[in-house]
Design an enzyme around this catalytic site. Structure first.
Site, PDB file in Angstrom:
ATOM      1  CG  ASP A  73      70.889 -38.310  73.175  1.00  0.00           C
ATOM      2  OD1 ASP A  73      71.138 -37.131  73.447  1.00  0.00           O
ATOM      3  OD2 ASP A  73      71.573 -39.263  73.587  1.00  0.00           O
ATOM      4  CD  GLU A 306      77.702 -35.636  72.174  1.00  0.00           C
ATOM      5  OE1 GLU A 306      78.410 -36.640  72.227  1.00  0.00           O
ATOM      6  OE2 GLU A 306      77.013 -35.235  73.120  1.00  0.00           O
TER       7      GLU A 306
END
Length: 539
Positions: A73, A306
């Site tokens: 991420d 997401e």
């Protein structure tokens, strides 16, 4: 809570690989014709040599050798000299445990990265205080030592300082306050997540001042936090306070886009001076939770989307929202939609408004494999950034190796940071290059370099399956055969290859699958139905 709770399930196993050379093996010192040609054209270029499978150097003691090992991420920001990459607490074998939170590293060229350590030394005290204050208000006992997850920071420069918005998840059951395990399950949901913010005036010094909570997970179901089973995914919280993306508009408005799975993605306007919500965030006032931007499936609390990342491209006049789809270990793929306004509505490739539900296209990354390599899976939850000097755009994410790569049962826990160049189509959509960025020389690409054989991949959506390559050939009489057919032409100035009616953005990149690695030509484009088309010249 979403599947990212299963982020690190693997034991610390480190495997070193060796090889032997038989007496009848050809002499490796003899250069191929292609290698000699490349050395002649680019005498000073040196390809990166670090291995894709970093299991043998994954331990904390060997962190100086990590380069882009153990990235998840990522968010990338530039301070004028270095690019800094920050990411989720995740590492092969949990090597980072006990050393702080939010791994970070720096680079001057986006290719060679030095691991610097952790951006946060310990979880801020306000998290436990806020959690237990909220629990006491509904008659629940405090949780003394919560189980935390530290995920997905977003870092941006604002004036002469930097802001990091970060996610902290509490992985304890709401009812009994015990850690989230099968043995402790009490038919309640797990506790809420928080997004906090901290500021720094020097990324080099890694000095941060925490500013406290920005938003937290919120529920529209009152105190009914009951759950039928651990397989019930109809989330208690409406918006899941994780995965922040921070953007300042050309007009000077500051916005936080956040959320995942549950009911989707929301946008909340921030105060420019404080970086906190412009209007006070109130867990009991739904109007303060943010404006809904996207839900994959209307009415569902299990979205399988997401990691929003919102950027503005001044050349196109659009805001682009990149999203990660599906579970993170294998199926992860990236979609993108766009809007003329930061708070929507956002539109898919076919022009449909996806605010209240719908699949987003284009698909711009997907599990894939070129020949001579295991390929990559789990390629998403991206950070998108621009080189302000050159104007170039880049896509950063993790890529995971497929399970059992090289005989390693835990290879899917290998999380290699990847940086790829972004190009923009003539109608204003981003495409991501099929090969990772390696600072290839910027020498003009000639039409003759395109002649010959290619590997072509169409990134069709296939859950947990890699897309593999098929053959394409471009002949000297400007005919294409194989994966794409028709007449082809090349605009060297725009670096656009056209095959039939399909336009493809062309770049010189590194062939990471070759042994040894060598420079080649690649392309990326979008098909009429919104799937990326990737190609790599092979001979």
């Amino acid at each position: 809570m979403k599947k990212k709770l299963f982020l690190i399930l693997f034991a610390s196993i480190f495997i070193a690989y060796g090889c032997s050379k038989d007496s009848d093996t050809p002499d490796d010192s003899k250069k191929t014709e292609e290698e000699e040609k490349e050395e002649e054209m680019f005498p000073d270029y040196v390809a990166p040599t670090y291995a894709d499978d970093y299991a043998s150097i994954a331990s904390w003691d060997l962190r100086a050798r990590w380069n882009l090992a153990n990235v998840h991420d990522p968010s990338v920001v530039y301070d004028g000299k270095y690019y800094y990459m920050y990411g989720t607490d995740a590492s092969y074998g949990n090597a980072h445990d006990g050393h702080g939170h939010f791994l970070y590293r720096k680079s001057e060229d986006l290719v060679n990265w030095k691991f610097e350590g952790m951006a946060m030394s310990q979880t801020p005290e306000w998290v436990v205080d806020t959690l237990n204050d909220q629990r006491s208000r509904v008659g629940l006992d405090p949780i003394t030592n919560p189980v935390f997850g530290h995920w997905a920071p977003s870092v941006r420069k604002v004036g002469d300082k930097y802001r990091m918005y970060y996610s902290i998840v509490v992985d304890n059951y709401i009812g009994n306050g015990l850690p989230n395990t099968a043995e402790n399950f009490d038919y309640t949901w797990t506790e809420r997540a928080y997004i906090g913010m901290m500021e720094s005036t020097s990324l080099l010094m890694n000095t941060w001042e925490d500013k406290g909570m920005v938003v937290c997970s919120v529920s529209d179901r009152g105190n009914d936090w009951s759950r039928d089973s651990r397989n019930d995914w109809s989330g208690y919280f409406k918006f899941n306070a994780i995965d922040p993306s921070y953007i300042v508009t050309p007009e000077g408005e500051h916005w936080l886009i956040y959320g995942s799975w549950h009911s989707g993605i929301a946008a909340i306007q921030l105060d420019a001076e404080t970086g906190l919500p412009l209007n006070e965030f109130d867990i009991n006032n739904e109007s303060t939770w943010g404006k809904p931007l996207y839900t994959r499936s209307s009415g569902s609390r299990w979205q399988a989307s997401e990691g929003p990342e919102v950027v503005y491209n001044e050349n196109t006049g659009y805001y682009y929202m990149f999203l990660a789809y599906d579970e993170l270990s294998v199926a992860y793929n990236t979609r993108v939609c766009r809007s003329r306004n930061v708070d929507g509505p956002y539109y898919s490739y076919d022009g449909s408004d996806i605010t209240n539900g719908g699949e987003i296209y284009p698909i711009i990354t997907h599990p894939y494999a070129f020949k001579n390599h295991s390929g990559w899976v789990g390629i998403s939850h991206c950070g998108v950034f621009q080189n302000e000097t050159t104007g170039e755009w880049f896509y950063s994410s993790q890529g995971r190796l497929p399970a059992n790569t090289g005989g390693n049962a835990y290879s899917n826990a290998i999380m290699m940071g990847q940086v790829r160049k972004i190009r923009w189509t003539e109608d204003g959509w981003p495409v991501v290059m099929p090969e990772r960025y390696a600072a290839a020389p910027e020498k003009e690409i000639s039409e003759d370099e395109l002649l010959g054989s290619w590997e072509h991949i169409t990134l069709n959506y296939s859950f947990q399956n890699q897309q593999t390559s098929v053959s394409l050939n471009l002949s000297s009489d400007h005919k294409a055969s194989g994966a794409l057919t028709g007449t082809w032409s090349f605009d060297a100035t725009k670096k656009i290859l056209t095959i039939g009616s399909t336009q493809l953005c062309v770049e010189r990149e590194l062939d990471w699958e070759a042994d040894p690695r060598e420079l080649t030509i690649v392309y990326s484009g979008i098909s009429g139905n919104g799937r990326s088309l990737w190609g790599k010249k092979v001979n």
